[in-house]
Design a protein around this motif. Structure first.
Motif, short mmCIF file in Angstrom:
data_model
loop_
_atom_site.label_atom_id
_atom_site.label_comp_id
_atom_site.label_asym_id
_atom_site.label_seq_id
_atom_site.Cartn_x
_atom_site.Cartn_y
_atom_site.Cartn_z
N LEU A 257 48.17 -67.29 -74.05
CA LEU A 257 48.06 -67.89 -72.72
C LEU A 257 48.73 -67.04 -71.64
O LEU A 257 48.87 -67.50 -70.51
CB LEU A 257 48.69 -69.29 -72.72
CG LEU A 257 48.03 -70.34 -73.62
CD1 LEU A 257 48.74 -71.68 -73.47
CD2 LEU A 257 46.55 -70.48 -73.30
N TYR A 258 49.15 -65.80 -71.94
CA TYR A 258 49.88 -64.99 -70.96
C TYR A 258 49.59 -63.52 -71.20
O TYR A 258 49.59 -63.05 -72.35
CB TYR A 258 51.39 -65.26 -71.09
CG TYR A 258 52.22 -64.64 -69.99
CD1 TYR A 258 52.30 -65.21 -68.74
CD2 TYR A 258 52.93 -63.47 -70.22
CE1 TYR A 258 53.07 -64.64 -67.72
CE2 TYR A 258 53.71 -62.89 -69.23
CZ TYR A 258 53.77 -63.49 -67.98
OH TYR A 258 54.53 -62.91 -66.99
N ASN A 259 49.35 -62.78 -70.10
CA ASN A 259 49.03 -61.35 -70.23
C ASN A 259 50.07 -60.44 -69.59
O ASN A 259 49.81 -59.27 -69.35
CB ASN A 259 47.65 -61.06 -69.64
CG ASN A 259 47.65 -61.12 -68.11
OD1 ASN A 259 48.59 -61.65 -67.50
ND2 ASN A 259 46.61 -60.59 -67.49
N GLY A 260 51.24 -60.98 -69.30
CA GLY A 260 52.29 -60.18 -68.69
C GLY A 260 52.40 -60.38 -67.20
O GLY A 260 53.44 -60.09 -66.60
N THR A 261 51.34 -60.88 -66.56
CA THR A 261 51.34 -61.14 -65.12
C THR A 261 50.85 -62.55 -64.81
O THR A 261 51.44 -63.26 -64.00
CB THR A 261 50.46 -60.12 -64.37
OG1 THR A 261 50.89 -58.80 -64.70
CG2 THR A 261 50.55 -60.34 -62.87
N TYR A 262 49.76 -62.95 -65.44
CA TYR A 262 49.14 -64.24 -65.16
C TYR A 262 49.01 -65.04 -66.45
O TYR A 262 48.87 -64.48 -67.54
CB TYR A 262 47.73 -64.07 -64.56
CG TYR A 262 47.68 -63.24 -63.31
CD1 TYR A 262 48.07 -63.76 -62.08
CD2 TYR A 262 47.22 -61.92 -63.35
CE1 TYR A 262 48.01 -62.99 -60.93
CE2 TYR A 262 47.15 -61.15 -62.21
CZ TYR A 262 47.55 -61.69 -60.99
OH TYR A 262 47.49 -60.92 -59.86
N ASP A 263 49.02 -66.38 -66.30
CA ASP A 263 48.59 -67.17 -67.44
C ASP A 263 47.07 -67.17 -67.47
O ASP A 263 46.39 -66.75 -66.53
CB ASP A 263 49.16 -68.59 -67.40
CG ASP A 263 48.71 -69.39 -66.19
OD1 ASP A 263 47.53 -69.27 -65.78
OD2 ASP A 263 49.52 -70.16 -65.65
N ARG A 264 46.51 -67.63 -68.58
CA ARG A 264 45.07 -67.49 -68.79
C ARG A 264 44.25 -68.23 -67.73
O ARG A 264 43.24 -67.71 -67.23
CB ARG A 264 44.70 -67.99 -70.19
CG ARG A 264 43.23 -67.79 -70.55
CD ARG A 264 42.94 -68.28 -71.96
NE ARG A 264 43.49 -67.39 -72.97
CZ ARG A 264 42.86 -66.33 -73.45
NH1 ARG A 264 41.66 -65.99 -72.98
NH2 ARG A 264 43.40 -65.59 -74.40
N ASP A 265 44.66 -69.43 -67.34
CA ASP A 265 43.90 -70.18 -66.35
C ASP A 265 43.88 -69.47 -65.00
O ASP A 265 42.83 -69.37 -64.35
CB ASP A 265 44.49 -71.59 -66.19
CG ASP A 265 44.25 -72.44 -67.43
OD1 ASP A 265 43.34 -72.10 -68.22
OD2 ASP A 265 44.98 -73.44 -67.62
N ASP A 266 45.05 -68.96 -64.56
CA ASP A 266 45.09 -68.24 -63.28
C ASP A 266 44.27 -66.96 -63.35
O ASP A 266 43.58 -66.60 -62.38
CB ASP A 266 46.54 -67.91 -62.92
CG ASP A 266 47.34 -69.15 -62.54
OD1 ASP A 266 46.71 -70.19 -62.27
OD2 ASP A 266 48.59 -69.07 -62.51
N PHE A 267 44.33 -66.26 -64.47
CA PHE A 267 43.56 -65.02 -64.62
C PHE A 267 42.06 -65.30 -64.52
O PHE A 267 41.32 -64.59 -63.80
CB PHE A 267 43.90 -64.37 -65.96
CG PHE A 267 43.18 -63.08 -66.22
CD1 PHE A 267 43.69 -61.88 -65.76
CD2 PHE A 267 41.98 -63.08 -66.93
CE1 PHE A 267 43.02 -60.69 -66.00
CE2 PHE A 267 41.30 -61.89 -67.17
CZ PHE A 267 41.84 -60.70 -66.70
N GLU A 268 41.60 -66.30 -65.23
CA GLU A 268 40.18 -66.61 -65.20
C GLU A 268 39.73 -67.06 -63.82
O GLU A 268 38.61 -66.76 -63.39
CB GLU A 268 39.87 -67.66 -66.26
CG GLU A 268 40.06 -67.14 -67.69
CD GLU A 268 39.86 -68.22 -68.74
OE1 GLU A 268 39.74 -69.41 -68.33
OE2 GLU A 268 39.85 -67.90 -69.94
N ALA A 269 40.60 -67.78 -63.09
CA ALA A 269 40.25 -68.20 -61.74
C ALA A 269 40.14 -66.99 -60.80
O ALA A 269 39.23 -66.93 -59.96
CB ALA A 269 41.29 -69.18 -61.21
#
Length: 847
Positions: A359-371
């Motif tokens: 759920l985290y890529n070092g900068t964003y969580d997955r929901d924010d990244f996909e948005a």
């Protein structure tokens, strides 16, 4: 008279009773051929004693505080119920310390010799209503049979002992009693030569740990190992069947910390909830390595969160805990903690890692990244990132030297919000990394320390690091009441300044010297302190603009006079005699002005104004800004005190500062209208304990120029114990746009049921910051808690309006005397309910 000589009883726990009788020659010669005549019906039991023991017996205790002894115990259909007493029948000192949800406890037995004495060193005494001795060496005791050795007692209806083989049998409700243990069975086979014993249909009660149980059979081998077949046990009081553990085999080795149950089933209210082929349980308070009960939580963001601690008892003064962890929507990880204690230090090392957080890529969580991808603001694929934590907490004392280390680092700013930790590491917006060494002797104090921070908010500028700072203060005496002191400091400040400009990019060294002289005068009716000093500060700066001096200096003189009076009077309020004090005080401060606009701001901040600020000699923290002053602080405090105990029931203070000159030193460089006012805001504070369980506190800062309240905080608390807590609080601060209410409660609604909850509401955003509610069942057997929680957790500094709420359900089950699952709930309650203290951890329940 028949005489017997000591053969020896085994020392082991519940079944540690093996009786041996060796008839002496005198008894054989004194008896007529065939048998010793039976005692007359109704006469006293025929004694069998042994003054000719091979080992001289220890001296008995001269005097004993009599409580129920083995003499008063008889065979019972329900052994535990016979030993249990309601709280009203227990000793007062024991009943007072018992929690209200416990109805009573087991008897505390007295014994004729010191409890820790080795019963093997005492002779054997045996008696019965009738006793016979056969020529072939068999002794038969019938009716009210009792055999004693030291603090061990065996009771039965009949006992047969074969002198030739060393074997014997007791029948008819066998009762075995020794310190901490009572054991009952239908019959017992014993071997007086080896100490082995076998009993059938066994009931047992371990008085110290309060465990009770039953077994079809119990065997003790020569090594003292107890082996129970088809048994079950619990710590619940008699009549309470909330939980029990049944097993095909239960084994307790001599001097072992843990027992082992094989093919065990944990039953709650008779319903099987857990099976394991092997489970270990504590039989003493000593520590031992093993798996502990799991922690379990669930939230809509993370899914199921399970961790199973493994405790390593490495040595008496150091241990470790490993916590394999699985978060269903994130992945698997591992946490660990190592603790070490010695005569001079206490150190804890902690660490955690969760690889490839889904759920985290070092900068964003997955929901924010996909948005952001959907909006076209970023491109690429979501790549999971590792999450980690490591920490060290150390304190030590060697003579006059003290050491301290507080260091925590995490992989990213959202670590605590997303993952938290089962370790003893607190979640903060700013993680301090600090190490220091102090030395104090007489009037000398020295400290060498280093400090840096990891910010967990979205601040673009990192705070300065102290690498290192050296401080020294010496206080001495002059003729008469005069005192003098010298303070000195050297510190190096550094930080990443690649993207900074102007004074914000400055790094370098700071040296500060501060000699002072004081004249303290004190009397029972008042005090006066006159002081003067000089403050010299010099810098050696790098990376500063060419228009700014690289080695500036600042010299400031100061003088102060601080005096106060003490008045008191006797009065009676609500029928209680009190002493009221009135304590006015004045503090005049003169401090020279020095232009400081070209000095860096390494550690200077504006202090929040309050009553405590009235009597400080600098309105800034740190040394990079020293405020000019020509002012008079006035304050008054009143207290209501119990004249006998000295207890303070109420303290209230009010004061302000009168300025004779405008303040010219500021953090920003420009003087505002506030610095040109002739008086400060009014500051007041109050704290009261209106009853033994009620406390009230509050602070107010009122700006009379703008006719508004700059800051107000108020709180009221009721706390009689750890289960009766109510808090109501309110806080408002205009400078930080804070306007919040806080209500929390922990309260029993019946003897066994309690409710808990918190509602922390932000008026500005119109949102609940944290809300939780739950219910608890608690008795002396187990504790069950169920809680639902909804909260905003945003250490990244985003506005509360933009933070997505997280929801979770927490379950905690604690089997008293063993352990439980769901330890995270303790940290939620401790943070959310002011005054709540986590209960002491229990022994590890392992499998």
């Amino acid at each position: 008279m028949m005489r017997a000589m000591r053969r020896g009883w085994n020392r082991h726990g519940p079944a540690g009773l093996a009786v041996g009788l060796c008839l002496g020659a005198q008894a054989v010669l004194a008896a007529s051929p065939g048998a010793v005549p039976d005692a007359a019906p109704g006469s006293a039991p025929a004694p069998i004693s042994s003054p000719a023991a091979a080992v001289p017996p220890p001296e008995p205790v001269a005097e004993l505080r009599r409580r129920p002894a083995a003499d008063s115990l008889t065979v019972s259909e329900d052994l535990a119920r016979a030993l249990w007493r309601p709280k009203s029948d227990l000793a007062p000192e024991r009943a007072v310390g018992m929690p209200p949800f416990c109805g009573g406890g087991y008897l505390s037995l007295d014994f004729p010799f010191p409890v820790g004495a080795d019963s093997d060193g005492y002779p054997i005494d045996a008696a019965g209503d009738t006793a016979s001795y056969q020529v072939d060496g068999e002794v038969v005791l019938i009716g009210n049979v009792r055999i004693d050795q030291g603090n061990r007692t065996l009771k039965a209806a009949r006992a047969e002992l074969d002198h030739a083989t060393g074997r014997g049998r007791a029948e008819g409700g066998v009762l075995l009693v020794q310190p901490g243990t009572v054991l009952q069975g239908d019959r017992a086979d014993i071997d007086t030569d080896t100490g082995a014993a076998e009993l059938e249909d066994v009931q047992f009660v371990l008085l110290d740990s309060e465990f009770r149980g039953v077994a079809d059979a119990l065997a003790q081998d020569e090594a003292g190992t107890l082996l129970m077949t088809r048994g079950n046990f619990t710590r619940c009081e008699p009549g309470n069947g909330n939980w029990r553990i049944g097993a095909s085999q239960i084994e307790v080795e001599q001097d072992s910390v843990f027992g082992v149950a094989r093919h065990a089933v944990v039953r709650v209210r008779g319903v099987p909830v857990f099976y394991t082929p092997r489970i270990r349980f504590p039989v003493t308070d000593d520590r031992q390595s093993g798996w502990m009960f799991p922690n379990l939580a669930y939230s809509d963001e993370d899914g199921t969160d399970v961790s199973v601690p493994y405790y390593l008892n490495l040595a008496p003064n150091y241990d470790a805990t490993l916590l394999p962890r699985y978060v269903s929507r994130r992945g698997a990880g591992l946490e660990g903690e190592f603790r070490h204690m010695s005569g001079w230090q206490d150190t804890t090392l902690s660490g955690a890692i969760l690889g490839d957080d889904d759920l985290y890529n070092g900068t964003y969580d997955r929901d924010d990244f996909e948005a952001l991808v959907d909006d076209g603001e970023i491109v690429g694929e979501f790549v999971p990132e590792d999450r980690w934590l490591y920490a060290m907490d150390h304190s030590g004392v060697i003579g006059n030297v003290q050491t301290r280390v507080d260091y925590t680092a995490v992989s990213d700013r959202d670590y605590f919000r997303d993952l938290g930790s089962d370790l003893g590491v607190s979640s903060r917006i700013e993680l301090e990394r600090r190490g220091e060494i102090q030395y104090a002797s007489g009037g000398l104090f020295m400290r060498v320390w280093a400090q840096r921070f990891q910010r967990l908010d979205e601040a673009r500028v990192d705070p300065y690091q102290r690498l290192p700072e050296v401080e020294m203060t010496y206080t001495g005496s002059l003729p008469g009441p005069l005192e003098w002191s010298l303070g000195a400091e050297f510190v190096t400040f550094t930080r990443d300044n690649d993207d900074l400009t102007g004074l914000g990019a400055a790094v370098g060294d700071r040296v500060h010297l501060e000699p002072r002289i004081r004249l303290p005068l004190a009397a029972p009716w008042g005090f006066l302190t006159l002081a003067g000093g000089f403050r010299h500060t010099s810098y050696d700066l790098s990376d500063v603009p060419t228009t700014v001096e690289a080695k500036p200096e600042r010299n400031i003189g100061l003088g102060s006079a601080h005096g106060g009076l003490f008045f008191e009077r006797d009065l009676t309020l609500f029928g209680k005699d009190l002493v009221q004090t009135l304590e006015p005080q004045l503090f005049y401060l003169y401090q020279e002005y020095a232009d400081q606009q070209d000095l860096p701001l390494f550690d200077a901040t504006q202090l929040t104004f309050g009553y405590g600020q009235l009597f400080r000699d600098n309105r800034f923290s740190g040394l990079d800004r020293i405020g000019d002053a020509n002012q008079l602080s006035t304050g008054v405090t009143t207290r209501f005190i119990d004249p006998r105990s000295g207890r303070e029931y109420l303290r209230a203070s009010l004061g302000e500062i009168v300025y004779f000159d405008d303040r010219r030193v500021t953090l920003g460089g420009s003087v505002t209208a506030e610095e040109e006012r002739t008086t400060s805001a009014l500051a007041a504070e109050m704290a009261a304990r209106v009853a033994s369980d009620w406390s009230i506190s509050g602070t107010v800062v009122w700006d009379k120029y703008d006719n508004r309240t700059e800051e107000v905080a108020a709180g009221i608390q009721y706390r009689s114990d750890n289960r009766h807590i109510v808090n109501l609080g309110y806080r408002k601060r205009l400078a930080n746009d804070i306007d919040q209410t806080d209500l929390s409660v922990y309260w029993p609604i019946t003897r066994h049921f309690a409710v808990m909850g918190r509602w922390n509401y932000d008026v500005v955003s119109g949102r609940t910051i944290e809300g939780f509610g739950g219910i608890e069942y608690n008795d002396c057997c187990w504790r069950l808690r169920l809680m639902a929680r909804r909260f905003l957790d945003s250490p990244t500094g985003r506005n509360l309006e933009d933070v997505e709420a997280d929801e979770g359900i927490f379950l905690q089950v604690v089997f008293k005397g063993l352990a439980g699952l769901g330890s995270k709930m303790e940290s939620v309650l401790q943070r959310g309910i002011k005054g709540y203290r986590p209960e002491t951890a229990t022994n590890g329940f392992t499998y």
